[in-house]
Design a protein around this motif. Structure first.
Motif, short mmCIF file in Angstrom:
data_model
loop_
_atom_site.label_atom_id
_atom_site.label_comp_id
_atom_site.label_asym_id
_atom_site.label_seq_id
_atom_site.Cartn_x
_atom_site.Cartn_y
_atom_site.Cartn_z
N PHE A 276 0.82 -1.22 0.00
CA PHE A 276 0.00 0.00 0.00
C PHE A 276 0.85 1.27 0.00
O PHE A 276 0.30 2.38 -0.08
CB PHE A 276 -0.93 0.02 1.22
N ASN A 277 2.18 1.09 0.10
CA ASN A 277 3.09 2.24 0.13
C ASN A 277 2.62 3.25 1.19
O ASN A 277 2.45 4.44 0.92
CB ASN A 277 3.17 2.91 -1.24
N SER A 278 2.39 2.73 2.39
CA SER A 278 1.81 3.57 3.43
C SER A 278 2.44 3.26 4.79
O SER A 278 2.98 2.16 5.01
CB SER A 278 0.30 3.32 3.50
N THR A 279 2.34 4.22 5.71
CA THR A 279 2.81 4.03 7.08
C THR A 279 1.91 3.04 7.81
O THR A 279 0.69 3.02 7.58
CB THR A 279 2.82 5.37 7.85
N PRO A 280 2.45 2.21 8.69
CA PRO A 280 1.61 1.27 9.44
C PRO A 280 0.61 1.97 10.36
O PRO A 280 -0.32 1.33 10.86
CB PRO A 280 2.61 0.44 10.24
N LYS A 281 0.79 3.28 10.56
CA LYS A 281 -0.16 4.01 11.41
C LYS A 281 -1.51 4.18 10.73
O LYS A 281 -2.46 4.66 11.34
CB LYS A 281 0.42 5.37 11.81
N THR A 282 -1.61 3.77 9.47
CA THR A 282 -2.90 3.81 8.78
C THR A 282 -3.58 2.44 8.76
O THR A 282 -4.67 2.29 8.22
CB THR A 282 -2.74 4.30 7.34
N PHE A 283 -2.92 1.42 9.35
CA PHE A 283 -3.45 0.06 9.33
C PHE A 283 -4.07 -0.28 10.69
O PHE A 283 -3.51 0.06 11.74
CB PHE A 283 -2.36 -0.98 9.04
N ILE A 284 -5.20 -0.97 10.66
CA ILE A 284 -5.79 -1.53 11.88
C ILE A 284 -5.42 -3.01 11.94
O ILE A 284 -5.80 -3.78 11.05
CB ILE A 284 -7.32 -1.37 11.89
N LYS A 285 -4.69 -3.38 12.96
CA LYS A 285 -4.30 -4.78 13.15
C LYS A 285 -5.37 -5.47 13.99
O LYS A 285 -5.78 -4.95 15.04
CB LYS A 285 -2.93 -4.86 13.84
N ALA A 286 -5.84 -6.63 13.53
CA ALA A 286 -6.88 -7.38 14.24
C ALA A 286 -6.34 -8.74 14.67
O ALA A 286 -5.84 -9.50 13.84
CB ALA A 286 -8.10 -7.57 13.33
N LEU A 287 -6.43 -9.02 15.96
CA LEU A 287 -5.90 -10.26 16.53
C LEU A 287 -7.00 -10.96 17.34
O LEU A 287 -7.64 -10.32 18.19
CB LEU A 287 -4.71 -9.97 17.45
N CYS A 324 -11.77 -10.20 19.69
CA CYS A 324 -10.92 -9.67 18.62
C CYS A 324 -10.38 -8.32 19.06
O CYS A 324 -11.16 -7.39 19.32
CB CYS A 324 -11.72 -9.53 17.32
N VAL A 325 -9.08 -8.22 19.19
CA VAL A 325 -8.44 -6.98 19.62
C VAL A 325 -8.00 -6.18 18.40
O VAL A 325 -7.30 -6.71 17.53
CB VAL A 325 -7.23 -7.27 20.53
N LEU A 326 -8.42 -4.92 18.34
CA LEU A 326 -7.99 -4.02 17.28
C LEU A 326 -6.98 -3.04 17.86
O LEU A 326 -7.20 -2.45 18.92
CB LEU A 326 -9.18 -3.24 16.72
N ILE A 327 -5.87 -2.87 17.16
CA ILE A 327 -4.83 -1.96 17.61
C ILE A 327 -4.12 -1.39 16.38
O ILE A 327 -4.08 -2.03 15.32
CB ILE A 327 -3.83 -2.70 18.53
N GLU A 346 -5.92 -15.81 31.93
CA GLU A 346 -4.93 -15.89 30.86
C GLU A 346 -5.59 -15.54 29.53
O GLU A 346 -6.78 -15.78 29.33
CB GLU A 346 -4.36 -17.31 30.79
N VAL A 347 -4.82 -14.95 28.62
CA VAL A 347 -5.25 -14.76 27.24
C VAL A 347 -4.15 -15.28 26.33
O VAL A 347 -2.96 -15.06 26.60
CB VAL A 347 -5.57 -13.28 26.90
N VAL A 348 -4.52 -16.00 25.28
CA VAL A 348 -3.53 -16.51 24.32
C VAL A 348 -4.07 -16.31 22.92
O VAL A 348 -5.28 -16.34 22.69
CB VAL A 348 -3.24 -18.01 24.56
N LEU A 349 -3.17 -16.09 21.97
CA LEU A 349 -3.60 -15.96 20.58
C LEU A 349 -4.28 -17.25 20.14
O LEU A 349 -3.81 -18.35 20.42
CB LEU A 349 -2.40 -15.67 19.69
N ALA A 350 -5.41 -17.11 19.46
CA ALA A 350 -6.17 -18.27 19.01
C ALA A 350 -5.39 -19.05 17.96
O ALA A 350 -4.53 -18.51 17.25
CB ALA A 350 -7.52 -17.81 18.45
N GLU A 351 -5.70 -20.35 17.86
CA GLU A 351 -5.09 -21.20 16.85
C GLU A 351 -5.75 -20.94 15.49
O GLU A 351 -6.82 -20.34 15.39
CB GLU A 351 -5.27 -22.67 17.22
N ASP A 352 -5.08 -21.41 14.42
CA ASP A 352 -5.56 -21.14 13.06
C ASP A 352 -7.00 -21.58 12.84
O ASP A 352 -7.80 -20.83 12.25
CB ASP A 352 -4.66 -21.84 12.04
N GLU A 353 -7.37 -22.77 13.31
CA GLU A 353 -8.73 -23.26 13.10
C GLU A 353 -9.74 -22.38 13.82
O GLU A 353 -10.84 -22.11 13.30
CB GLU A 353 -8.85 -24.71 13.59
#
Length: 605
Positions: A276-287, A324-327, A346-353
């Motif tokens: 996107f030729n853009s700074t990551p400050k324009t992206f919303i990361k969803a985990l 779902c955490v947005l950051i 505890e919180v852990v990143l979910a598995e692929d499935e």
């Protein structure tokens, strides 16, 4: 005491497993011996240092108004079920059954025991506050015990607890313990940094850790050089910085509709920057996170109406849920903060499935518009506009995303990891970081345990009320190891006067004739003066004796040699100055003055 009476043997080399200074030196000086993995025995000299530290803790806590009590180490499992922590404490808790098949626990901590004991006699507000502490053995089944007594499986803790009538009373108790802690650590020769901390599995409304800077520290401290703000990275907050566009200007709202963009082979934030030729400050990361044992009420949260709950005692919790955490994409999620916000063990990143089932796409393409679980939005996203995010479809992203227009967050909270270079929320100063070890921790537990365990009393109006609670801990072994970490050189330990197993070591070149007579005289004079003294009466070469005394770290060494008599040498272990030659008749008085002056310095306000 004479060395011939003490069963000790020093080592030239430390065991290979000992990789930090305190572990190496405590093993070499025979202060501790290993019995099993994470299990260490204090040998006589080590125990003397330990008892001195323990006594300082008792003296300062007694002076603050606390009273010592002594609960058992093995406690009934039923009280842990009452509090709701039987399942949530995790595998570090050692459980067993007695011959009646009753569940028992080898205490990893004592909140339940204290609450169960003190509720038995509590009837009236006139009895509050109840303020008691213990110094007792604990056991936590650490996966990787390391660093000797710094992080063992069995360890010794001071646990103080208060039952208070209200928040004002709790605040007074909290401050009294904090002040006592500062005096304890000063008398032990340590400079500590009080920092804001995460309450973790203990729960409660607030906590503070007392940290010592250390290169081998398990914790990262975030510190402001301007106003003194200090916090553990698990708790630290920062001033929110604006989301900016590629030109460094604040982002502005857009009226453009969401547009789907094919992004083949674009998975990471770095890939997105290039595409996107853009700074990551324009992206919303969803985990997507799996949340374990959350006590937060999720009944009204999106996609949660069918979640299963479990009840233990008075505590109802969700064994498993998802969020779902947005950051903002240039930031990282602080999982300790996230667990605290969600009141989870505890919180852990979910598995692929799990991610595919919830988001319809794999990691890297998760998006806020299509995800089927509650959305927790970090504060960094609140002022983002015209953003780029995952589409919820593999191989595609979306742009022109407007928070609140295109999706709704269930919760907004600070869950970002603060790092050096971020700005202080109090004064705007620029943070720096240091590694640190936690030596003590104080908590405002509130009513977490008293409510779940049914503790009540009659208040001033004759009505039933639930007391609030405070918890205050010091890791005694960890403090002792931290003293060694702080005070040592290439020869060995350099104990502060207040903690040394003996304050003075008398070392005759040969323990016979005039040297024996002079050494015995000094020993008797110093003992009568109340000085703790060790006489090295071994038939060893002088070099062996000197090396051992330096390794063990006695603060003052008196060398008695026939060449110097009727003078003796006085050498301070922590000083680079040459030994002082002093007449025998005045040596005891001179050494007593040195000892008393050092102790007074450590006790000074």
């Amino acid at each position: 005491m004479k060395t011939s009476q003490i069963p000790f043997r020093t080592l030239r080399e430390a065991p290979a497993e000992a990789i930090i200074a305190s572990h190496q030196l405590m093993m070499r000086a025979d202060l501790i011996r290993k019995l099993g993995n994470g299990l260490y025995t204090y040998m006589p000299l080590g125990l003397k240092a330990y008892r001195k530290l323990e006594q300082i803790i008792k003296e300062e806590l007694d002076a603050s108004g606390a009273m010592e009590f002594k609960p058992t180490v093995v406690v009934p499992g039923d009280i842990w079920k009452e509090s709701g922590r039987w399942d949530t404490m995790g595998p570090q808790m050692l459980k067993a059954q007695n011959r009646q098949q009753q569940d028992m626990v080898v205490s990893p901590t004592a909140e339940e025991a204290y609450t169960a004991i003190m509720r038995q006699g509590l009837t009236s507000y006139k009895q509050l506050p109840i303020n008691c502490y213990q110094i007792n053995t604990k056991y936590r089944d650490e996966i990787r015990p390391r660093y000797g007594v710094m992080r063992g499986r069995e360890f010794n803790m001071m646990d103080g607890y208060t039952l208070n009538e209200d928040d004002e009373s709790l605040d007074k108790s909290y401050k009294a313990y904090a002040a006592a802690y500062l005096r304890i650590f000063k008398r032990a020769g340590l400079t500590v940094i009080p920092v804001k901390a995460d309450t973790g599995a203990m729960g409660g409304s607030g906590s503070e850790e007392f940290m010592v800077e250390s290169d081998i520290g398990d914790d990262t401290l975030i510190i402001c050089p301007d106003c003194g703000y200090a916090a553990n990275v698990e708790k630290a907050s920062c001033k929110q910085d604006a989301a900016v566009d590629n030109d460094g200007k604040p982002q502005v709202k857009t009226d453009k509709a969401i547009e789907e963009v094919a992004t083949p082979n674009v998975f990471s934030i770095e890939d997105m920057e290039k595409f996107f030729n853009s700074t990551p400050k324009t992206f919303i990361k969803a985990l997507v996170y799996r949340v374990i044992n959350s006590t937060l009420d999720l009944s009204g949260a999106p996609y949660c109406k069918d979640l299963k709950t479990k009840t233990e005692g008075a505590i109802t919790f969700y064994p498993v849920s998802y969020v779902c955490v947005l950051i903002r994409a240039d930031l990282e999620v602080n999982e300790a903060k996230l667990a605290g916000v969600l009141k989870a063990s505890e919180v852990v990143l979910a598995e692929d499935e799990e991610i595919r089932a919830i988001a319809g796409a794999p990691h890297g393409f998760v998006g806020p518009v299509t995800v089927k679980c509650p959305i927790l939005q970090d504060l960094s996203v609140n002022d983002m506009h015209d953003a780029i995010a995952g589409s919820g479809k593999e191989g595609f992203h979306i742009k022109h995303v407007e928070p609140e227009r295109d999706y709704s967050a269930w919760m907004n909270a600070d869950v970002r990891t603060v790092k050096p270079g971020d700005m202080c929320p109090n004064c705007g100063g620029i943070f720096y970081s240091r590694k640190g070890n936690e030596l003590g921790h104080i908590f405002k537990l509130g009513k977490k345990y008293t409510e779940s365990m049914g503790v009540t009393y009659l208040d001033k109006n004759g009505k039933a009320a639930v007391p609030t609670m405070g918890c205050y801990g010091i890791g005694v072994d960890r403090v002792l190891a931290s003293i060694v970490e702080r005070f040592h050189d290439d020869k060995g330990i350099m104990w502060p006067m207040s903690i040394a197993p003996y304050q003075v070591a008398i070392v005759p070149i040969k323990y016979k004739d005039a040297m024996k007579e002079a050494s015995d005289t000094l020993y008797e004079q110093l003992s009568k003066a109340g000085i703790q003294v060790l006489l090295d009466d071994r038939d060893e070469r002088p070099g062996v004796k000197f090396n051992d005394m330096d390794l063990i770290g006695f603060p003052v060494r008196i060398t008695v040699g026939d060449k110097n008599l009727p003078n003796v040498e006085i050498k301070l272990r922590a000083s680079d100055n040459a030994a002082e030659l002093v007449p025998l008749e005045s040596a005891a008085a001179r050494v007593a003055d040195i000892v008393h002056a050092e102790l007074a310095k450590l006790c000074a306000e």
